[in-house]
Structures are given as C-alpha cells and as structure tokens.
Design a protein around this motif. Structure first.
Motif, PDB file in Angstrom:
ATOM      1  N   ASP A  70       0.855  -1.190   0.000  1.00  0.00           N
ATOM      2  CA  ASP A  70       0.000   0.000   0.000  1.00  0.00           C
ATOM      3  C   ASP A  70       0.890   1.239   0.000  1.00  0.00           C
ATOM      4  O   ASP A  70       1.725   1.405   0.889  1.00  0.00           O
ATOM      5  CB  ASP A  70      -0.917   0.027   1.224  1.00  0.00           C
ATOM      6  CG  ASP A  70      -1.916  -1.126   1.221  1.00  0.00           C
ATOM      7  OD1 ASP A  70      -2.339  -1.523   0.120  1.00  0.00           O
ATOM      8  OD2 ASP A  70      -2.264  -1.612   2.306  1.00  0.00           O
ATOM      9  N   VAL A  71       0.706   2.099  -1.012  1.00  0.00           N
ATOM     10  CA  VAL A  71       1.429   3.366  -1.081  1.00  0.00           C
ATOM     11  C   VAL A  71       0.420   4.472  -0.811  1.00  0.00           C
ATOM     12  O   VAL A  71      -0.469   4.730  -1.621  1.00  0.00           O
ATOM     13  CB  VAL A  71       2.092   3.555  -2.464  1.00  0.00           C
ATOM     14  CG1 VAL A  71       2.827   4.891  -2.508  1.00  0.00           C
ATOM     15  CG2 VAL A  71       3.048   2.410  -2.761  1.00  0.00           C
ATOM     16  N   THR A  72       0.536   5.122   0.334  1.00  0.00           N
ATOM     17  CA  THR A  72      -0.445   6.127   0.738  1.00  0.00           C
ATOM     18  C   THR A  72      -0.006   7.540   0.398  1.00  0.00           C
ATOM     19  O   THR A  72      -0.763   8.491   0.583  1.00  0.00           O
ATOM     20  CB  THR A  72      -0.710   6.038   2.250  1.00  0.00           C
ATOM     21  OG1 THR A  72       0.531   6.217   2.966  1.00  0.00           O
ATOM     22  CG2 THR A  72      -1.301   4.683   2.605  1.00  0.00           C
ATOM     23  N   GLY A  73       1.190   7.718  -0.098  1.00  0.00           N
ATOM     24  CA  GLY A  73       1.667   9.040  -0.475  1.00  0.00           C
ATOM     25  C   GLY A  73       3.023   8.940  -1.141  1.00  0.00           C
ATOM     26  O   GLY A  73       3.738   7.959  -0.970  1.00  0.00           O
ATOM     27  N   GLY A  74       3.373   9.936  -1.940  1.00  0.00           N
ATOM     28  CA  GLY A  74       4.665   9.918  -2.609  1.00  0.00           C
ATOM     29  C   GLY A  74       4.625   9.135  -3.900  1.00  0.00           C
ATOM     30  O   GLY A  74       3.562   8.815  -4.436  1.00  0.00           O
ATOM     31  N   ASN A  75       5.790   8.818  -4.420  1.00  0.00           N
ATOM     32  CA  ASN A  75       5.924   8.192  -5.727  1.00  0.00           C
ATOM     33  C   ASN A  75       6.574   6.814  -5.630  1.00  0.00           C
ATOM     34  O   ASN A  75       7.243   6.497  -4.649  1.00  0.00           O
ATOM     35  CB  ASN A  75       6.784   9.064  -6.653  1.00  0.00           C
ATOM     36  CG  ASN A  75       6.218  10.460  -6.824  1.00  0.00           C
ATOM     37  OD1 ASN A  75       5.029  10.629  -7.031  1.00  0.00           O
ATOM     38  ND2 ASN A  75       7.076  11.458  -6.744  1.00  0.00           N
ATOM     39  N   ILE A  76       6.370   6.019  -6.661  1.00  0.00           N
ATOM     40  CA  ILE A  76       7.159   4.810  -6.882  1.00  0.00           C
ATOM     41  C   ILE A  76       8.174   5.164  -7.960  1.00  0.00           C
ATOM     42  O   ILE A  76       7.798   5.487  -9.089  1.00  0.00           O
ATOM     43  CB  ILE A  76       6.281   3.630  -7.330  1.00  0.00           C
ATOM     44  CG1 ILE A  76       5.260   3.286  -6.242  1.00  0.00           C
ATOM     45  CG2 ILE A  76       7.137   2.423  -7.659  1.00  0.00           C
ATOM     46  CD1 ILE A  76       4.279   2.204  -6.644  1.00  0.00           C
ATOM     47  N   THR A  77       9.439   5.174  -7.625  1.00  0.00           N
ATOM     48  CA  THR A  77      10.483   5.655  -8.527  1.00  0.00           C
ATOM     49  C   THR A  77      11.385   4.512  -8.955  1.00  0.00           C
ATOM     50  O   THR A  77      11.891   3.764  -8.125  1.00  0.00           O
ATOM     51  CB  THR A  77      11.334   6.754  -7.852  1.00  0.00           C
ATOM     52  OG1 THR A  77      10.472   7.817  -7.431  1.00  0.00           O
ATOM     53  CG2 THR A  77      12.373   7.304  -8.817  1.00  0.00           C
ATOM     54  N   LEU A  78      11.558   4.382 -10.285  1.00  0.00           N
ATOM     55  CA  LEU A  78      12.455   3.381 -10.850  1.00  0.00           C
ATOM     56  C   LEU A  78      13.463   4.085 -11.748  1.00  0.00           C
ATOM     57  O   LEU A  78      13.137   5.088 -12.388  1.00  0.00           O
ATOM     58  CB  LEU A  78      11.685   2.347 -11.671  1.00  0.00           C
ATOM     59  CG  LEU A  78      10.650   1.498 -10.934  1.00  0.00           C
ATOM     60  CD1 LEU A  78       9.924   0.588 -11.927  1.00  0.00           C
ATOM     61  CD2 LEU A  78      11.307   0.656  -9.858  1.00  0.00           C
ATOM     62  N   PRO A  79      14.673   3.574 -11.858  1.00  0.00           N
ATOM     63  CA  PRO A  79      15.653   4.170 -12.771  1.00  0.00           C
ATOM     64  C   PRO A  79      15.331   3.813 -14.220  1.00  0.00           C
ATOM     65  O   PRO A  79      14.433   3.005 -14.502  1.00  0.00           O
ATOM     66  CB  PRO A  79      16.979   3.536 -12.321  1.00  0.00           C
ATOM     67  CG  PRO A  79      16.567   2.202 -11.775  1.00  0.00           C
ATOM     68  CD  PRO A  79      15.237   2.421 -11.126  1.00  0.00           C
ATOM     69  N   ASP A  80      16.058   4.406 -15.168  1.00  0.00           N
ATOM     70  CA  ASP A  80      15.909   4.045 -16.575  1.00  0.00           C
ATOM     71  C   ASP A  80      16.091   2.541 -16.753  1.00  0.00           C
ATOM     72  O   ASP A  80      17.014   1.948 -16.191  1.00  0.00           O
ATOM     73  CB  ASP A  80      16.942   4.780 -17.429  1.00  0.00           C
ATOM     74  CG  ASP A  80      16.488   6.188 -17.781  1.00  0.00           C
ATOM     75  OD1 ASP A  80      15.372   6.553 -17.384  1.00  0.00           O
ATOM     76  OD2 ASP A  80      17.251   6.913 -18.436  1.00  0.00           O
ATOM     77  N   ALA A  81      15.196   1.957 -17.559  1.00  0.00           N
ATOM     78  CA  ALA A  81      15.193   0.522 -17.871  1.00  0.00           C
ATOM     79  C   ALA A  81      14.725  -0.339 -16.703  1.00  0.00           C
ATOM     80  O   ALA A  81      14.654  -1.556 -16.828  1.00  0.00           O
ATOM     81  CB  ALA A  81      16.546   0.034 -18.372  1.00  0.00           C
TER      82      ALA A  81
END
Length: 198
Positions: A70-81
């Motif tokens: 559960d993500v209740t705030g903010g971002n899910i961040t992934l690098p390139d690729a």
C-alpha cells in the motif's frame, strides 16, 4: 541464551548486537549508527535492511510481499530501464529507457484498456491526439490520419471539409437532387448513353 522480563539497554555511539550462527550460515548484526537502524550480514559485510534517519528505507535485495503493498503518499520511482512486471511470468512490463517509454505485453490474449472514454494527450498535456468515447463510439483524431492499405467503411461518411480539393458538402447541394429522365439530367445537361453521342 538471554532471558529477561525487563528492558535491555545498550549505550554506545554506535551500539550493535551480533547474532552469530553456530552452524555455517551467515552471521548478522543489528545496530544503530548516525541515526540509522540497520541489519547487516557480517559474513558478507553487506547491509540487508536500513531505516535511515529521515525515515526512508533501503532494501538492497528483492522485497517479497505476500499481502500486497500500500502506497499512501509519494511516488514509486524506478531508474531508466527499471521495469514494473505484472503476471506470474512478468508478461506485462511497463518501463522507460533512454529512447522512450513502453508498455510491453508478451502474454496470452489481448492488451485491453477498459474505459468509457479514452484520450491520448500530447507531451505538454494541453492537446488531445486521439479521443475515443462511449457509448457513441466516436473517435476523434486531431491531426492527419494516413492509411497505407485503404479504408473500409460500413456506415456513412460525413465530411465537413474537402476530399482531394472537392468541397463535398457544396457538391452534394449542387448534384444531390438531380435525376435522369429520358436520358437527360434534370438540369438540362444531356446524359451520354452507350451508342449515343452528346
């Protein structure tokens, strides 16, 4: 073995508890250092779990969650690729690399976008490139539509502009009510039939 019914307090600038496995498995430590809490493999000299002083958590390996995330705030961040993979075999991937952004479906069955209204917007998000609406089923395209293999139409075509420079609406007004009677068009222009010259 340590047994207590009260608290255990370890005071130091970098307090640490060592967990030494009497078999041949990895040994671990639990410690607080610089405001961070970490679980470390002493055998591999590698952090396995770190809670940083600002609250964010670092997990160097994979995180398997049996009950979801559960993500209740903010971002899910992934690098390139870096990919978001969905399905038992990761059949659907969503990712971005240095050349573009991709939704890659390699599984069984079609890729379905389920919605009563669909829009594809431009990069500035101030214009619509493609719009599909339901229940009317209308499709709007803001630019030219180039079709290399022809177009099959099962219904009517409504044109507000021109086709190859011909104003279809004006042409319909001119010739729409013309009829042929006795080989002559109602406007008085003689129609040429087979075996007959004008």
């Amino acid at each position: 073995k340590l047994t207590t019914t009260d608290n255990i307090t370890i005071t130091s600038t970098a307090p640490k508890i060592f967990l030494v496995d009497s078999d041949t498995n990895d040994d671990f430590s639990i410690n607080g250092d610089g405001g961070s809490f970490r679980i470390k493999s002493e055998t591999d000299s590698a952090n396995r779990f770190v809670v940083n002083s600002d609250g964010h958590v670092d997990i160097p390996g994979n995180l398997d969650c049996g009950a979801g995330v559960d993500v209740t705030g903010g971002n899910i961040t992934l690098p390139d690729a870096g990919e978001i993979r969905l399905g038992d075999s990761g059949d659907l991937q969503i990712y971005h690399n240095s050349t573009g952004s991709y939704v890659n479906d390699t599984g069984t069955g079609p890729l379905r976008l389920v919605s009563d209204s669909l829009e594809i917007r431009n990069a500035a998000n101030n214009g619509t490139l493609l719009s599909v609406s339901s229940p009317t089923g209308n499709t709007s395209i803001s630019g030219n539509l180039d079709v290399a293999s022809g177009v099959d139409v099962t219904g009517n075509i409504t044109v507000s502009g021109t086709v190859d420079g011909v104003d279809v609406a004006a042409l319909n007004t001119t010739v729409g009510n013309l009829g042929i009677a006795g080989g002559a068009i109602a406007s008085g222009t003689t129609a040429v039939t087979q075996g007959q010259s004008a």
